[in-house]
Design a protein around this motif. Structure first.
Motif, PDB file in Angstrom:
ATOM      1  N   ILE A 193      22.475 -15.744  -2.559  1.00  8.33           N
ATOM      2  CA  ILE A 193      21.430 -15.138  -1.732  1.00  8.33           C
ATOM      3  C   ILE A 193      20.082 -15.318  -2.413  1.00  8.33           C
ATOM      4  O   ILE A 193      19.920 -15.033  -3.596  1.00  8.33           O
ATOM      5  CB  ILE A 193      21.714 -13.634  -1.519  1.00  8.33           C
ATOM      6  N   GLU A 194      19.110 -15.787  -1.660  1.00  5.09           N
ATOM      7  CA  GLU A 194      17.754 -15.997  -2.189  1.00  5.09           C
ATOM      8  C   GLU A 194      17.085 -14.644  -2.439  1.00  5.09           C
ATOM      9  O   GLU A 194      17.204 -13.716  -1.634  1.00  5.09           O
ATOM     10  CB  GLU A 194      16.924 -16.803  -1.188  1.00  5.09           C
ATOM     11  N   ALA A 195      16.370 -14.548  -3.551  1.00  2.66           N
ATOM     12  CA  ALA A 195      15.677 -13.309  -3.886  1.00  2.66           C
ATOM     13  C   ALA A 195      14.302 -13.615  -4.443  1.00  2.66           C
ATOM     14  O   ALA A 195      14.112 -14.596  -5.173  1.00  2.66           O
ATOM     15  CB  ALA A 195      16.483 -12.501  -4.904  1.00  2.66           C
ATOM     16  N   GLU A 196      13.342 -12.759  -4.102  1.00  2.00           N
ATOM     17  CA  GLU A 196      11.987 -12.804  -4.660  1.00  2.00           C
ATOM     18  C   GLU A 196      11.678 -11.442  -5.252  1.00  2.00           C
ATOM     19  O   GLU A 196      11.919 -10.414  -4.608  1.00  2.00           O
ATOM     20  CB  GLU A 196      10.961 -13.143  -3.591  1.00  2.00           C
ATOM     21  N   VAL A 197      11.153 -11.422  -6.477  1.00  2.00           N
ATOM     22  CA  VAL A 197      10.835 -10.182  -7.171  1.00  2.00           C
ATOM     23  C   VAL A 197       9.321 -10.012  -7.214  1.00  2.00           C
ATOM     24  O   VAL A 197       8.597 -10.925  -7.633  1.00  2.00           O
ATOM     25  CB  VAL A 197      11.398 -10.186  -8.607  1.00  2.00           C
ATOM     26  N   TYR A 198       8.857  -8.829  -6.810  1.00  2.00           N
ATOM     27  CA  TYR A 198       7.432  -8.506  -6.843  1.00  2.00           C
ATOM     28  C   TYR A 198       7.230  -7.324  -7.785  1.00  2.00           C
ATOM     29  O   TYR A 198       7.827  -6.261  -7.617  1.00  2.00           O
ATOM     30  CB  TYR A 198       6.940  -8.149  -5.447  1.00  2.00           C
ATOM     31  N   GLU A 199       6.373  -7.533  -8.795  1.00  2.00           N
ATOM     32  CA  GLU A 199       6.151  -6.544  -9.841  1.00  2.00           C
ATOM     33  C   GLU A 199       4.668  -6.173  -9.879  1.00  2.00           C
ATOM     34  O   GLU A 199       3.790  -7.039  -9.822  1.00  2.00           O
ATOM     35  CB  GLU A 199       6.592  -7.111 -11.191  1.00  2.00           C
ATOM     36  N   ARG A 200       4.365  -4.875  -9.979  1.00  2.00           N
ATOM     37  CA  ARG A 200       2.980  -4.413  -9.951  1.00  2.00           C
ATOM     38  C   ARG A 200       2.211  -4.793 -11.225  1.00  2.00           C
ATOM     39  O   ARG A 200       0.993  -5.008 -11.174  1.00  2.00           O
ATOM     40  CB  ARG A 200       2.914  -2.904  -9.726  1.00  2.00           C
ATOM     41  N   SER A 201       2.867  -4.856 -12.377  1.00  2.00           N
ATOM     42  CA  SER A 201       2.177  -5.199 -13.621  1.00  2.00           C
ATOM     43  C   SER A 201       1.732  -6.654 -13.611  1.00  2.00           C
ATOM     44  O   SER A 201       2.306  -7.496 -12.912  1.00  2.00           O
ATOM     45  CB  SER A 201       3.090  -4.957 -14.820  1.00  2.00           C
ATOM     46  N   GLU A 202       0.728  -6.948 -14.416  1.00  2.00           N
ATOM     47  CA  GLU A 202       0.200  -8.302 -14.478  1.00  2.00           C
ATOM     48  C   GLU A 202       1.171  -9.253 -15.174  1.00  2.00           C
ATOM     49  O   GLU A 202       1.143 -10.456 -14.950  1.00  2.00           O
ATOM     50  CB  GLU A 202      -1.147  -8.314 -15.212  1.00  2.00           C
ATOM     51  N   GLU A 203       2.031  -8.708 -16.028  1.00  2.00           N
ATOM     52  CA  GLU A 203       3.066  -9.506 -16.668  1.00  2.00           C
ATOM     53  C   GLU A 203       4.224  -8.600 -17.047  1.00  2.00           C
ATOM     54  O   GLU A 203       4.055  -7.392 -17.216  1.00  2.00           O
ATOM     55  CB  GLU A 203       2.527 -10.228 -17.915  1.00  2.00           C
ATOM     56  N   ILE A 204       5.416  -9.179 -17.144  1.00  2.00           N
ATOM     57  CA  ILE A 204       6.581  -8.413 -17.565  1.00  2.00           C
ATOM     58  C   ILE A 204       6.696  -8.546 -19.076  1.00  2.00           C
ATOM     59  O   ILE A 204       7.134  -9.565 -19.595  1.00  2.00           O
ATOM     60  CB  ILE A 204       7.858  -8.909 -16.861  1.00  2.00           C
ATOM     61  N   ARG A 205       6.258  -7.505 -19.771  1.00  2.00           N
ATOM     62  CA  ARG A 205       6.256  -7.522 -21.234  1.00  2.00           C
ATOM     63  C   ARG A 205       7.432  -6.727 -21.773  1.00  2.00           C
ATOM     64  O   ARG A 205       7.956  -5.845 -21.109  1.00  2.00           O
ATOM     65  CB  ARG A 205       4.944  -6.930 -21.762  1.00  2.00           C
TER      66      ARG A 205
END
Length: 414
Positions: free
Chosen positions: A24-36
């Motif tokens: 299944i195709e997935a797209e992740v949207y994260e509010r932070s400017e980078e995942i640290r």
């Protein structure tokens, strides 16, 4: 099928990987400017590690984590109340990992990028709401440039934490998270190992607790390991608002913490005052959760992880339950025959009752309740443990919690 995942934490990244594993195709949207790689230590339990191992992440985790060998519950005087082997050392098919939260998130992030592509995670996107539809769903985001972006999929999965914007859309009157009056301080520092070098100690009960375990062994020449510590202290009765909004990245103050450690714990494994004073930046977090709700799924939108079932950090279950959510959700969607809403309801039916019970048990101390039980009967320590509490009574508490949470030996090795 395409799924929009709101939130790039452990739950959101695990969901993307599990969905990909089921085609299944997935797209992740994260509010932070980078995942640290932020935060300090957590424990990830064998039933969750089994799911990560099944998608090929066991070797990557072994490179950055420690396989927990044993867990020891003690009173504040350093007397042992309960001691048991953990993970593979206890005969389970999978290990328990003591790991830096950021390193676990980093393993998941790197796997998403490697398997789903560099554009699978879109940072700088703050969710402002969702729009369930007939056979589809849309998540609305505000970008770093203050532009509105719509992301449409067959389903939207909200993994946006205890302050979930999506959950609030459906529970507008939920209010703030519930604080039980206990403040939690957490840090990590290079230190000499104790016990087996893979031992975990929890000393003291819910009113004053100290947690110690290593979360990384980088084979340093000086023999030191990255030692995680946590101190929980009762600052109120839970009837007043929390002093500051909970935030995993809020720095703590030494002047507020030390009075709850000095003259409180007497341990043989290490000097907690020296360890804490040696630590640089550490973090505070009010121990809080939310009441379980009766519904996570709203048409083609559902909740996962802390957005669905935020719980006290007791019993090492927060991240583990989010990973189990992700596995269950992916399986239901893969087998739904195109009926996305039915799949999300089936996921909710499986996971909501189980996690609601863990939330309730964590409020009572979870497996660590054995310490409180002994403390109530012998607050100044004991000569013989059996005179205070028998083995069978303590075992019922510990094993009962393991079975409820699903990481007892029979469940893991099924």
């Amino acid at each position: 099928m395409k799924v929009v995942v709101v939130g790039g934490g452990i739950g959101g990244l695990a969901a993307a990987l599990m969905l990909h594993d089921r085609g299944i195709e997935a797209e992740v949207y994260e509010r932070s400017e980078e995942i640290r790689e932020l935060g300090v230590g957590i424990n990830t339990l064998p039933h969750a590690i089994r799911e990560l191992a099944n998608i090929g992440l066991l070797d990557a985790l072994d490179q950055v984590a420690i396989r927990t060998h044993e867990l020891i519950y003690q009173n504040r005087q350093g007397q042992t109340i309960w001691q048991e082997l953990r993970g593979t050392d206890a005969g389970l098919d999978m290990p328990q990992f003591s790991i830096h939260r950021g390193r676990l998130q980093g393993v998941l992030r790197d796997a998403v990028i490697d398997r789903l592509g560099p554009d699978a995670i879109r940072t700088g996107h703050a969710c402002t709401g969702v729009r369930p539809g007939d056979g589809s769903a849309t998540a609305v985001f505000q970008t770093a440039e203050r532009e509105e972006l719509l992301a449409e999929g067959d389903a939207v999965i909200a993994c946006d934490g205890i302050h979930s914007v999506v959950r609030k859309q459906f529970y507008r009157n939920q209010g703030d998270p519930k604080w039980n009056g206990i403040m939690l301080w957490r840090g990590a520092c290079l230190w000499e190992p104790f016990g087996t070098g893979r031992s975990m100690v929890i000393a003291g009960g819910m009113d004053a607790k100290l947690v110690l375990y290593p979360i990384a062994n980088d084979n340093r020449a000086d023999g030191k390991v990255l030692m995680n510590w946590a101190v929980a202290a009762k600052m109120g009765d839970g009837s007043t608002p929390m002093p500051r909004r909970e935030d995993w990245n809020r720095e703590g103050l030494m002047s507020e913490l030390l009075p709850f450690v000095e003259d409180t714990f007497t341990l043989d494994v290490l000097d907690p005052l020296a360890l804490i004073r040696e630590t640089g930046t550490f973090y505070e977090y009010p121990m809080c959760d939310r009441d379980p709700v009766e519904q996570w799924t709203f048409g083609t939108v559902t909740l996962l992880g802390d957005a669905a079932h935020p719980m006290y950090p007791v019993g090492s279950n927060g991240a583990s339950q989010a990973i189990l959510d992700a596995r269950c959700l992916a399986d239901k969607l893969a087998d739904c025959g195109g009926d996305t809403s039915a799949a999300l309801l089936a996921y909710e039916a499986d996971r909501l009752p189980a996690t609601s019970e863990i939330v309730r048990q964590n409020r009572g101390g979870g497996p660590e309740r054995v310490i409180d039980l002994v403390n109530q009967r012998a607050p100044d320590g004991f000569d013989t443990l059996e005179d205070v509490a028998g083995h069978e009574e303590l075992e019922a508490v510990v094993r009962g919690y393991q079975k409820t949470a699903g990481f007892d030996k029979a469940s893991v090795n099924r």
